[in-house]
Design an enzyme around this catalytic site. Structure first.
Site, PDB file in Angstrom:
ATOM      1  CG  LEU A   1      -4.814  -0.754  -7.138  1.00  0.00           C
ATOM      2  CD1 LEU A   1      -6.268  -1.200  -7.059  1.00  0.00           C
ATOM      3  CD2 LEU A   1      -4.723   0.765  -7.196  1.00  0.00           C
TER       4      LEU A   1
ATOM      5  CG  ASP B   1      -9.445  10.058  -0.174  1.00  0.00           C
ATOM      6  OD1 ASP B   1      -8.306   9.548  -0.302  1.00  0.00           O
ATOM      7  OD2 ASP B   1     -10.121   9.945   0.870  1.00  0.00           O
TER       8      ASP B   1
ATOM      9  CE1 TYR C   1       0.127   8.162  -0.981  1.00  0.00           C
ATOM     10  CE2 TYR C   1      -2.011   9.218  -0.702  1.00  0.00           C
ATOM     11  CZ  TYR C   1      -1.243   8.185  -1.210  1.00  0.00           C
ATOM     12  OH  TYR C   1      -1.842   7.198  -1.947  1.00  0.00           O
TER      13      TYR C   1
END
Length: 733
Positions: free
Chosen positions: A464, A554, A579
């Site tokens: 990213l 998500d 996580y």
């Protein structure tokens, strides 16, 4: 003369006809159903609004006029003290029972104009027909819009009928409103060419003035366009002479200028793609955007506005300023036009206004309104959410209207039209016809006097972070990317030192613990990177007045209460693994310490520059003929990383805050995702094997459904389109 022009606004309002179908921008952008949009525009401090009272909408099919819609909005503008500049036809062809080539068109249109003036006798500024020459070209020369003609006779008729209609309309309006002013708009492009096509460039460069030339009574026998109209166009000389002998000169010349309006003609067809090939009766040639060819830059708005002033010595307004691009480029284009207007005014050129166009954005102009594909370009507001969301352009317009100047860190870089990367074809530098003879050409930008404040990107080696850095490079946004060895985001002293050294205006936090299954065994390490780090950054950015964007997942969600409903931003979190819990806690800590921070939830990355994302691995394995298992009972939102990076930067520049869901639109199991990618890539998918989540024996529990929707506005495109973009980018690389 005031030191700066007025600031106007305008809503993209085209109602064009393709075949038997009308394409209505006011319906597409929602303005038809939102009367409070006029309040939004007035709140920006604009002095005037180009406002549509369109023939096709008020009296469709020749029906009696229904003024209800325009009554409410014009009355509100009047109450707010904002002048309307009323447009009666905007790239249109009238009600269904007429067209631009109908001999009765001028008189019928004038009758509608009279009715509009009687309805609104207090309106003083009128644009009966927007861009008549451009509309005639698109409708009757290129065949894109109704009546879809492609011949000289139809084009000449469409143009002449609009000219006569404009003059008759102003006569009828002035019978009701004696002081009514004609604000005549036209796209002022320019054509450059190689020497062998100098004749074509010269003709088109004369033709571009035709709208104002006819209205001002300047067109005369011997002029190239006169001879065209009475020759191939078949217009009777007496009819043309009657128009120019009874002039209706504009009170204000409205200039619409777009980066694509300057063209370059070249007979060397092999240099250009087939879709750019065209020609005339004598030569075949390519017609491309001049900005993609001319190495020393196009003429640009300052030169073209000066040319208009020197030709007519009439007051000028820039009546459309819009750019379909990323946010900082939109800001820089508005700045370019605004600063050109300021310099011209300082030289005595009577530039009255600059109009921020497409205030509510526009739809499908990338296909010239010939297809309904939902391609949206935001403007001052982004209408993809539950209500229009002001962008950084709205903030800029408010500042220009109030003070005549505006600032934003993203303005520090050059526009893409000033960068060497803009050149897509062999560079033309010498012997180009149509080069400017006046000052102010749009050339390459000089280096800035001082280094701009950068965007600081953490986690530099991650997928990213690399995508954000790549987007910054392409957008000429100054940036610094730091890896963990240079910046440990969980170390407060390291954070303070990095902010002090680099002085960023924004931080994009891409650092973090990303190994979902390992997090079950390494909870402390995951918590340190994913919770403590973002919290430290939030504290430091809040104290330093620095914008912050950080990423979530998500996996903050568990199984949905309702089957197959995408999660939206305000749904309660219920993570099922370490996580996901770390990301949920990070969201809480960041927003409690810095409410103005931007938290982006996203999902299931794929992109063309990462060899280890799911889709790239799947296609590699399937192409090699090896079996590839993929979860067939876990549904996600595969997210195209380049679009994610651009959308995040746009939101950051806009000053957005809180939680946003940014994921490609769609819901696919991992198995479906791999199969769709293989189909689009032409790869044999026979080796694809469905795998059940229970059989995968993953250390971290996963929800079977973690699809991200949004209640704030879908900013990324469909996953099917993203896969096509991915494959093209991989092929190009």
């Amino acid at each position: 003369m005031e030191t700066h022009p007025e600031v106007w606004a305008g809503v993209e309002c085209t109602v064009n006809r393709v075949g038997e179908r009308y394409f209505d921008q006011l319906a597409r952008n929602g303005h038809h159903d939102r009367p409070d949009d006029v309040d939004r525009l007035a709140a920006l401090g604009v002095r005037a609004v180009r406002f549509p009272v369109l023939w096709e909408r008020v009296a469709p099919g020749g029906a009696p006029p229904d003024w209800t819609w325009s009554d409410a909005r014009l009355d509100r503008l009047r109450a707010l003290g904002v002048r309307p500049v009323v447009t009666l036809l905007h790239h249109g062809s009238g009600p269904r029972d007429t067209s631009l080539v109908d001999p009765a068109f001028p008189e019928r249109f004038a009758a509608f104009a009279r009715a509009a003036a009687e309805r609104y006798p207090w309106v003083e500024d009128w644009t009966p027909i927007n861009e008549p020459l451009t509309t005639a070209r698109f409708s009757a020369l290129y065949g894109l819009w109704y009546p879809h003609a492609t011949d000289d006779r139809s084009f000449a008729l469409a143009f002449a009928h609009q000219m006569r209609a404009t003059a008759l309309a102003m006569r009828e309006i002035r019978a009701v409103v004696p002081g009514a002013r004609l604000v005549q708009t036209e796209d002022l492009g320019k054509v450059h060419a190689t020497p062998g096509l100098a004749y074509q460039a010269a003709f088109e460069n004369e033709r571009r003035w035709a709208t104002v030339d006819v209205l001002a009574g300047r067109l005369a026998p011997g002029d190239a366009f006169w001879e065209y109209l009475v020759g191939p166009g078949g217009i009777a000389p007496d009819a043309l002479r009657a128009m120019v002998d009874a002039p209706c000169p504009p009170d204000l010349v409205g200039i619409n200028h777009y980066l694509t309006s300057e063209r370059f003609l070249d007979r060397r067809l092999s240099r250009y793609p087939a879709h750019a090939h065209g020609g005339n009766a004598w030569h075949r040639y390519a017609d491309v955007e001049a900005v993609r060819v001319l190495g020393d830059g196009c003429d640009g708005p300052e030169c073209l506005l000066r040319e208009a002033w020197e030709r007519y010595r009439l007051p000028i307004a820039v009546t459309e300023v819009h750019l379909a691009c990323t946010r900082e480029q939109q800001l820089r284009w508005l700045r370019t036009v605004w600063e050109a207007a300021l310099r011209l005014r300082a030289d005595g050129v009577d530039v009255r206004a600059v109009t921020a166009w497409a205030a509510l954005g526009s739809f499908d102009w990338n296909s010239l309104l010939t297809r309904d594909e939902g391609f949206y370009e935001p403007g001052l507001f982004d209408v993809r959410g539950p209500e229009p969301r002001p962008t950084a352009l709205a903030t800029m317009v408010r500042a220009l209207a109030a003070e005549g100047r505006a600032s934003h860190p993203a303005l520090d870089g050059p526009g893409w039209w000033e960068m060497p990367e803009r050149l897509q074809y062999p560079v033309a530098r010498k012997h180009a016809v149509g080069r400017p003879r006046t000052r102010g050409r749009l050339a390459l930008m000089a280096p800035p006097a001082s280094a701009p404040r950068p965007v600081l990107i953490t986690g530099a080696r991650g997928t990213l972070a690399r995508a954000i850095a790549r987007a910054c490079r392409g957008r000429a946004l100054a940036h610094v990317a730091l890896g963990r060895g240079e910046l440990d985001v969980a170390d407060p002293r390291a954070v303070q030192a990095a902010l002090a050294e680099h002085r960023p205006w924004a931080v994009v936090n891409c650092a973090g613990f990303v190994r979902v299954d390992d997090a079950e065994r390494e909870r402390d390490a995951c918590w340190r990177e994913n919770v403590c780090g973002p919290a430290m950054l939030a504290d430091a950015c809040a104290a330093g007045g620095i914008a912050l964007a950080t990423f979530s997942s998500d996996l903050v969600f568990g199984e949905p209460a309702e089957s197959a409903r995408p999660f939206v931003e305000d749904d309660p979190v219920a993570p099922r693994n370490v996580y996901g819990a770390s990301k949920a806690e990070a969201e809480h800590r960041v927003l409690s310490r810095m409410p103005e921070a931007l938290v982006v939830r996203t999902s299931a990355f794929f992109g063309p520059w990462d060899d280890w994302n799911f889709l790239t691995i799947a296609l590699r394995e399937l192409s090699a003929g090896r079996p590839f298992p993929a979860l067939a009972d876990v549904t996600v939102s595969p997210t195209y990383v380049p679009e994610l990076a651009d959308a995040t930067l746009d939101l950051l520049i806009d000053g957005e805050r809180g939680v946003w869901h940014l994921a490609s639109a769609g819901a696919l199991t991992w198995h479906e995702f791999a199969r769709l990618g293989a189909e689009r890539a032409g790869v044999d998918a026979s080796g694809l094997r469905p795998l059940a989540l229970d059989e995968a024996r993953l250390a971290a529990p996963r929800p079977r459904w973690s699809v991200l929707g949004t209640a704030r506005g879908p900013l990324l495109g469909a996953v099917e389109n993203a896969i096509c973009h991915y494959l093209r980018a991989r092929a190009a690389a």
